[in-house]
Write a protein that holds these residues in place. Structure first.
Motif, short mmCIF file in Angstrom:
data_model
loop_
_atom_site.label_atom_id
_atom_site.label_comp_id
_atom_site.label_asym_id
_atom_site.label_seq_id
_atom_site.Cartn_x
_atom_site.Cartn_y
_atom_site.Cartn_z
N UNK A 110 -97.57 39.50 1.35
CA UNK A 110 -96.85 40.41 1.37
C UNK A 110 -97.37 40.79 2.85
N UNK A 111 -96.19 42.07 2.95
CA UNK A 111 -95.76 42.68 3.85
C UNK A 111 -96.81 42.15 5.01
N UNK A 143 -89.79 42.30 10.29
CA UNK A 143 -91.47 42.87 9.73
C UNK A 143 -92.44 43.88 11.69
N UNK A 144 -91.65 43.51 12.43
CA UNK A 144 -92.94 44.01 13.43
C UNK A 144 -92.52 45.31 14.38
N UNK A 145 -90.67 45.00 14.26
CA UNK A 145 -90.28 46.72 14.18
C UNK A 145 -90.48 47.30 13.71
N UNK A 181 -97.93 48.81 4.71
CA UNK A 181 -98.19 48.55 3.63
C UNK A 181 -96.48 48.76 2.88
N UNK A 182 -95.96 47.58 1.61
CA UNK A 182 -94.51 48.43 1.76
C UNK A 182 -94.54 48.38 -0.11
N UNK A 183 -93.52 48.82 -0.56
CA UNK A 183 -93.33 49.36 -2.03
C UNK A 183 -93.79 47.81 -2.50
N UNK A 203 -96.74 45.69 -3.90
CA UNK A 203 -97.46 45.96 -5.58
C UNK A 203 -97.31 44.73 -6.14
N UNK A 204 -96.15 44.71 -5.71
CA UNK A 204 -95.30 43.71 -7.25
C UNK A 204 -95.54 42.04 -6.86
N UNK A 205 -95.68 42.30 -5.57
CA UNK A 205 -96.28 40.91 -5.11
C UNK A 205 -97.72 40.37 -6.21
N UNK A 206 -98.91 41.92 -5.17
CA UNK A 206 -100.09 41.44 -6.05
C UNK A 206 -99.94 41.25 -7.64
#
Length: 318
Positions: free
Chosen positions: A49-50, A97-99, A23-25, A28-31
């Motif tokens: 989200x990520x 994202x995938x890397x 996950x990414x920080x 949380x803001x997106x959710x």
């Protein structure tokens, strides 16, 4: 160079597990914005989200990920596509994202390492140089150019950082592999040789390869790997301690077993060092030392030293 047993884990399931673990920080803001939109009855923000982005990339590229296994099983690398073949947002965003899915210390990556270690009978030395413990995973198909395979379980090969760091990103030419793949390659014929040379009066192991009975194609893979990854240098440095260890072992055996001569002792020790794998770097080095006049002179000089006895020799044993 050695062969390793690979995992048979399903690639799609394995990648999906890693996505679910990341996950990414910003998530949380997106959710938070989604929940707020639901509370006030407005439409949800059009942002993912990520995890959602990565799952979307995975879903759109399942065939390409499966193609990796097809090519892997056939050892014909014709379907490996650069970047992210089916883009979801933008190519650069998808690549990034995938890397980021790959992290050596990730729980599932470490679980994969543990499974590989068990399936290879606890052996955890680099399959390329054979002298350095595994401390990384080599992306056989590099994740910088082929990020879709960043956490494909057949694309993660145990390796040491030294060999890994020397490997070029050009690993496939016209559908053929350039470098040794420990999951695919296995050789019974001898190709690894060692000459003993003197450096500052010290016997040193100088490794090289010879084609012998190998096919042109297989030897090209071995030679390219050996040269490009500077394997001879890593092997030489890794076995440098063998000179002293073997010298002390010979002297200890001379004293303990009352051999009539140094030659008799060497003959017995050679029988103990006959390798099951003719390309075992340690055995190749030891046998070369036992056949080397320069090394035997070092041993003989120590044996001839004043008043060698069991008391004198004990501090010399490693």
């Amino acid at each position: 160079m050695k062969h390793l047993n690979h995992t048979n884990d399903d690639a799609i399931s394995f990648i999906s597990k890693i996505i679910d673990n990341k996950s990414e920080k910003a998530d949380k803001e997106i959710l938070r914005r989604r929940r707020k939109a639901e509370e006030i009855g407005s439409s949800k923000p059009n942002e993912l989200t990520y995890q959602e982005r990565c799952h979307s990339i995975l879903d759109k590229n399942k065939k390409s990920i499966s193609d990796y296994d097809t090519d892997f099983n056939n050892d014909q690398w014709t379907d490996i596509k650069l970047g992210i073949p089916s883009v979801t947002i933008t190519e650069e965003n998808d690549k990034t994202d995938f890397k980021k899915l790959y992290l050596y210390r990730n729980n599932y990556i470490q679980e994969l390492c543990n499974d590989l270690r068990k399936s290879n009978y606890g052996e955890w030395m680099c399959p390329i140089c054979q002298v350095t413990p595994v401390n990384s995973l080599d992306h056989y198909i590099p994740k910088t150019k082929y990020p879709l395979y960043a956490v494909h379980p057949r694309n993660l090969i145990p390796c040491c950082t030294t060999c890994n760091g020397h490997k070029s990103e050009k690993v496939v030419e016209e559908g053929k592999r350039v470098y040794w793949n420990a999951f695919l390659d296995s050789v019974e014929q001898r190709y690894l040789y060692c000459d003993i040379i003197l450096e500052n009066g010290i016997p040193t192991c100088n490794f090289s390869t010879k084609k012998g009975d190998l096919s042109d194609e297989l030897y090209k893979v071995i030679k390219t790997t050996f040269d490009d990854l500077h394997v001879a240098d890593t092997m030489r440095d890794g076995v440098s301690c063998f000179v002293t260890e073997l010298r002390d072992s010979i002297v200890k055996n001379l004293i303990k077993n009352n051999f009539e001569s140094l030659e008799q002792c060497i003959c017995v020790i050679k029988q103990l060092y006959q390798p099951k794998n003719v390309n075992d770097v340690r055995k190749v080095a030891q046998l070369a030392l036992l056949d080397s006049p320069a090394f035997l002179k070092v041993v003989n000089d120590l044996v001839s030293c004043k008043n060698i006895s069991s008391m004198d020799i004990s501090p010399l044993i490693a």
